[in-house]
Design a protein around this motif. Structure first.
Motif, PDB file in Angstrom:
ATOM      1  N   TRP A  80      -9.887   8.006   1.894  1.00 40.92           N
ATOM      2  CA  TRP A  80      -9.526   9.349   2.217  1.00 40.92           C
ATOM      3  C   TRP A  80      -8.766   9.578   3.298  1.00 40.92           C
ATOM      4  N   SER A  81      -9.283   9.418   4.243  1.00 43.16           N
ATOM      5  CA  SER A  81      -8.525   9.837   5.730  1.00 43.16           C
ATOM      6  C   SER A  81      -7.419   8.977   6.266  1.00 43.16           C
ATOM      7  N   MET A  82      -7.709   7.662   5.920  1.00 33.88           N
ATOM      8  CA  MET A  82      -6.742   6.526   6.478  1.00 33.88           C
ATOM      9  C   MET A  82      -5.748   5.920   5.365  1.00 33.88           C
ATOM     10  N   THR A  83      -5.683   6.378   4.419  1.00 39.30           N
ATOM     11  CA  THR A  83      -5.161   5.736   3.281  1.00 39.30           C
ATOM     12  C   THR A  83      -3.684   5.181   3.564  1.00 39.30           C
ATOM     13  N   GLU A  84      -2.737   6.003   4.183  1.00 45.94           N
ATOM     14  CA  GLU A  84      -1.338   5.432   4.490  1.00 45.94           C
ATOM     15  C   GLU A  84      -1.603   4.321   5.525  1.00 45.94           C
ATOM     16  N   HIS A  85      -2.309   4.640   6.589  1.00 47.17           N
ATOM     17  CA  HIS A  85      -2.344   3.555   7.755  1.00 47.17           C
ATOM     18  C   HIS A  85      -2.802   2.388   7.033  1.00 47.17           C
ATOM     19  N   TYR A  86      -3.825   2.222   6.147  1.00 42.85           N
ATOM     20  CA  TYR A  86      -4.407   0.923   5.712  1.00 42.85           C
ATOM     21  C   TYR A  86      -3.336   0.564   4.735  1.00 42.85           C
ATOM     22  N   GLU A  87      -2.423   1.342   3.839  1.00 41.64           N
ATOM     23  CA  GLU A  87      -1.347   0.920   2.785  1.00 41.64           C
ATOM     24  C   GLU A  87      -0.300   0.185   3.758  1.00 41.64           C
ATOM     25  N   ASP A  88       0.166   0.698   4.856  1.00 39.99           N
ATOM     26  CA  ASP A  88       1.188   0.100   5.830  1.00 39.99           C
ATOM     27  C   ASP A  88       0.901  -1.251   6.330  1.00 39.99           C
ATOM     28  N   GLU A  89      -0.728  -1.202   6.742  1.00 40.82           N
ATOM     29  CA  GLU A  89      -1.187  -2.537   7.354  1.00 40.82           C
ATOM     30  C   GLU A  89      -1.434  -3.464   6.598  1.00 40.82           C
ATOM     31  N   LYS A  90      -2.030  -3.177   5.375  1.00 41.84           N
ATOM     32  CA  LYS A  90      -2.627  -4.383   4.296  1.00 41.84           C
ATOM     33  C   LYS A  90      -1.695  -4.387   3.217  1.00 41.84           C
ATOM     34  N   ALA A  91      -0.762  -3.552   2.951  1.00 46.71           N
ATOM     35  CA  ALA A  91      -0.070  -3.670   1.609  1.00 46.71           C
ATOM     36  C   ALA A  91       1.330  -3.381   1.703  1.00 46.71           C
ATOM     37  N   ALA A  92       2.049  -4.036   2.947  1.00 46.69           N
ATOM     38  CA  ALA A  92       3.272  -3.492   3.150  1.00 46.69           C
ATOM     39  C   ALA A  92       4.422  -4.535   2.636  1.00 46.69           C
ATOM     40  N   GLY A  93       3.875  -5.537   1.896  1.00 43.31           N
ATOM     41  CA  GLY A  93       4.722  -6.572   1.458  1.00 43.31           C
ATOM     42  C   GLY A  93       5.634  -6.301   0.513  1.00 43.31           C
ATOM     43  N   SER A  94       5.485  -5.361  -0.555  1.00 45.72           N
ATOM     44  CA  SER A  94       6.206  -5.184  -1.634  1.00 45.72           C
ATOM     45  C   SER A  94       5.587  -3.909  -2.252  1.00 45.72           C
ATOM     46  N   LYS A  95       6.607  -3.572  -3.080  1.00 47.69           N
ATOM     47  CA  LYS A  95       6.183  -2.187  -4.157  1.00 47.69           C
ATOM     48  C   LYS A  95       4.976  -2.476  -4.863  1.00 47.69           C
ATOM     49  N   LEU A  96       4.967  -3.644  -5.581  1.00 46.17           N
ATOM     50  CA  LEU A  96       3.848  -4.098  -6.451  1.00 46.17           C
ATOM     51  C   LEU A  96       2.356  -3.928  -5.351  1.00 46.17           C
ATOM     52  N   THR A  97       2.166  -4.397  -4.252  1.00 45.51           N
ATOM     53  CA  THR A  97       1.319  -4.748  -3.629  1.00 45.51           C
ATOM     54  C   THR A  97       0.925  -3.098  -3.161  1.00 45.51           C
ATOM     55  N   ARG A  98       1.871  -2.370  -2.870  1.00 46.28           N
ATOM     56  CA  ARG A  98       1.572  -0.784  -2.351  1.00 46.28           C
ATOM     57  C   ARG A  98       1.152  -0.209  -3.579  1.00 46.28           C
ATOM     58  N   THR A  99       1.717  -0.605  -4.841  1.00 43.70           N
ATOM     59  CA  THR A  99       1.024   0.349  -5.944  1.00 43.70           C
ATOM     60  C   THR A  99      -0.509  -0.259  -6.357  1.00 43.70           C
ATOM     61  N   ALA A 100      -0.553  -1.405  -6.289  1.00 39.82           N
ATOM     62  CA  ALA A 100      -1.905  -2.111  -6.357  1.00 39.82           C
ATOM     63  C   ALA A 100      -2.941  -1.360  -5.438  1.00 39.82           C
ATOM     64  N   PHE A 101      -2.265  -1.327  -4.156  1.00 40.26           N
ATOM     65  CA  PHE A 101      -3.341  -0.699  -3.273  1.00 40.26           C
ATOM     66  C   PHE A 101      -3.548   0.764  -3.397  1.00 40.26           C
ATOM     67  N   ARG A 102      -2.793   1.601  -3.843  1.00 35.44           N
ATOM     68  CA  ARG A 102      -2.801   3.145  -4.200  1.00 35.44           C
ATOM     69  C   ARG A 102      -3.621   2.982  -5.389  1.00 35.44           C
ATOM     70  N   ALA A 103      -3.619   2.229  -6.192  1.00 35.59           N
ATOM     71  CA  ALA A 103      -4.560   2.267  -7.425  1.00 35.59           C
ATOM     72  C   ALA A 103      -5.908   1.814  -6.918  1.00 35.59           C
ATOM     73  N   MET A 104      -6.175   0.942  -6.215  1.00 28.91           N
ATOM     74  CA  MET A 104      -7.639   0.727  -5.655  1.00 28.91           C
ATOM     75  C   MET A 104      -8.121   1.889  -4.904  1.00 28.91           C
ATOM     76  N   ALA A 105      -7.220   2.493  -4.135  1.00 30.84           N
ATOM     77  CA  ALA A 105      -7.673   3.466  -3.227  1.00 30.84           C
ATOM     78  C   ALA A 105      -8.087   4.792  -4.046  1.00 30.84           C
ATOM     79  N   ALA A 106      -7.404   5.020  -5.179  1.00 31.92           N
ATOM     80  CA  ALA A 106      -7.823   6.210  -6.028  1.00 31.92           C
ATOM     81  C   ALA A 106      -9.003   6.020  -6.807  1.00 31.92           C
ATOM     82  N   HIS A 107      -9.262   4.630  -7.383  1.00 36.05           N
ATOM     83  CA  HIS A 107     -10.458   4.180  -7.921  1.00 36.05           C
ATOM     84  C   HIS A 107     -11.679   4.478  -7.040  1.00 36.05           C
ATOM     85  N   ASN A 108     -11.613   4.093  -5.728  1.00 41.41           N
ATOM     86  CA  ASN A 108     -12.673   4.076  -4.940  1.00 41.41           C
ATOM     87  C   ASN A 108     -12.964   5.538  -4.750  1.00 41.41           C
ATOM     88  N   ARG A 109     -11.838   6.436  -4.354  1.00 40.14           N
ATOM     89  CA  ARG A 109     -12.126   7.704  -4.034  1.00 40.14           C
ATOM     90  C   ARG A 109     -12.703   8.355  -5.414  1.00 40.14           C
TER      91      ARG A 109
END
Length: 396
Positions: free
Chosen positions: A138-167
């Motif tokens: 919810w409140s820190m999605t972008e921060h966590y994406e930059d920290e944990k999923a900054a390696g590639s477009k694929l990892t960012r896409t996977a992180f966003r999908a995970m965050a959306a599921h958990n929301r």
């Protein structure tokens, strides 16, 4: 008054509640002893017979909280899991849903992640003390994406999908909570924004008989105290600022997954003390010239605990610190979460300009005894199926 009368008002058998309610307490992750664990410890103390169930937790942390004899960890507390449970976030709601608690009159959850998803076999109503809605969703999605999923477009896409599921899962779980409690107007606003639910602000417990002024002059060091989790706690900002303040000394008390990384970045004038027991934490707060609080916390117990010790706080001006740190009275705010803004604020800050007695008087509104009474009153009303006296349980 709030009237959220459950279908089974009056307890498990539908009769009028004539004795103390049977309470089941739930918590998220007890891998180290931090602010959320301090709050949960107070909840457990308020209901001394209540079992406490965590998604995952160390027996040593449960012992420090005084609940080792009534504590259950749903996941086995193996070191590999304790170090890496965050990667299991997509699966943890299902783990919680499949672990039904024993019958109770009320579930009292202490939640910043998944603890509010626990249910009892008899579908008891739940009072949720919400530290924060799930931050990475919810409140820190972008921060966590930059920290944990900054390696590639694929990892960012996977992180966003995970965050959306958990929301989605988190939102559905929030609709089953009977009554929300929280510590600050800031989090109450998040609960309303993200969940569409209203929360009562009951504050957070600080043991002001333990956190007390020393009565002696402070020593010549600044303090950061708490769980070392980046990017959430933003300790890196202080390391960068103190690199440009070689004549000043920073002491960091606490442990966490980011400790090794932070030590590697630290300039020579920064000292890491690691984990401290309670008495040593109080001593560190009593003797600092001021404490730095660089994160945007939903509440943040540290500024209140430091204030109870009579010492001022320099805090980032957002989140709970807007309510716990009063400029000109108990400390100051800096208004950009950057090393440069913190450096400017440190250079302008005069720790001797604040009255220790006035600082402590401000902290006393969060003392543990009135907090406990407020929570007990809410739980009793929910268990009995009666209206909650909002004025009596809301922190003014």
């Amino acid at each position: 008054m709030l009237d959220h009368t459950p279908a089974h008002a009056g307890g498990r058998d539908g009769a009028a509640m004539t004795s103390a309610p049977a309470v089941a307490i739930t918590h998220d992750f007890m891998e180290i002893y931090g602010g959320a664990e301090r709050v949960t410890q107070e909840l457990a103390s308020a209901f001394p017979g209540a079992p406490l169930t965590a998604v995952l937790g160390r027996r040593s942390v449960a012992a420090r909280m005084g609940v080792a004899d009534r504590f259950t960890s749903v996941l086995p507390p193996r070191e590999l899991l304790l170090r890496g449970y965050r990667v299991l976030a997509p699966a943890l709601p299902a783990v919680v849903h499949h672990h039904r608690l024993d019958d109770a009159d009320v579930v009292l959850s202490s939640s910043y992640a998944f603890a509010h998803l626990f249910e009892t076999r008899n579908d008891a109503p739940q009072v949720c003390y919400c530290h924060s809605p799930l931050r990475f969703a919810w409140s820190m999605t972008e921060h966590y994406e930059d920290e944990k999923a900054a390696g590639s477009k694929l990892t960012r896409t996977a992180f966003r999908a995970m965050a959306a599921h958990n929301r989605r899962v988190d939102y559905r779980g929030a609709q089953h909570v009977h009554t929300y409690l929280t510590q600050s107007p800031y989090v109450a606003g998040q609960i309303e924004e993200f969940y569409g639910r209203r929360a009562l602000v009951v504050g957070a417990p600080v043991d002001c008989s333990h956190f007390t002024p020393s009565g002696t002059a402070p020593e010549d060091y600044w303090l950061i105290c708490g769980r070392l989790v980046e990017p959430y706690k933003r300790v890196t900002l202080a390391l960068e600022a103190f690199r440009d303040l070689p004549g000043e000394r920073l002491v960091i008390a606490g442990d966490g997954p980011a400790m090794a990384e932070l030590q590697a970045k630290a300039p020579p004038n920064v000292t890491f003390l690691g984990h401290l027991e309670d008495d040593a934490v109080v001593k560190a707060m009593q003797n600092c010239k001021a404490t730095i609080f660089p994160s945007r916390d939903d509440f943040g117990l540290i500024p209140v605990e430091v204030a109870a010790c009579g010492r001022p706080v320099l805090a980032y001006g957002d989140g709970g610190a807007l309510h716990t740190v009063v400029p000109g009275l108990t400390g100051e705010h800096f208004h950009e979460q950057t090393a440069g803004a913190l450096l400017d604020a440190l250079r302008a800050f005069d720790p001797g300009a604040y009255d220790p007695a006035a600082i402590r008087a401000h902290a006393l509104k969060w003392d543990r005894a009135p907090f406990t009474a407020r929570v007990q009153a809410v739980v009793a009303a929910v268990a009995a199926g009666t209206a909650i006296d909002e004025a009596a349980v809301t922190l003014s």
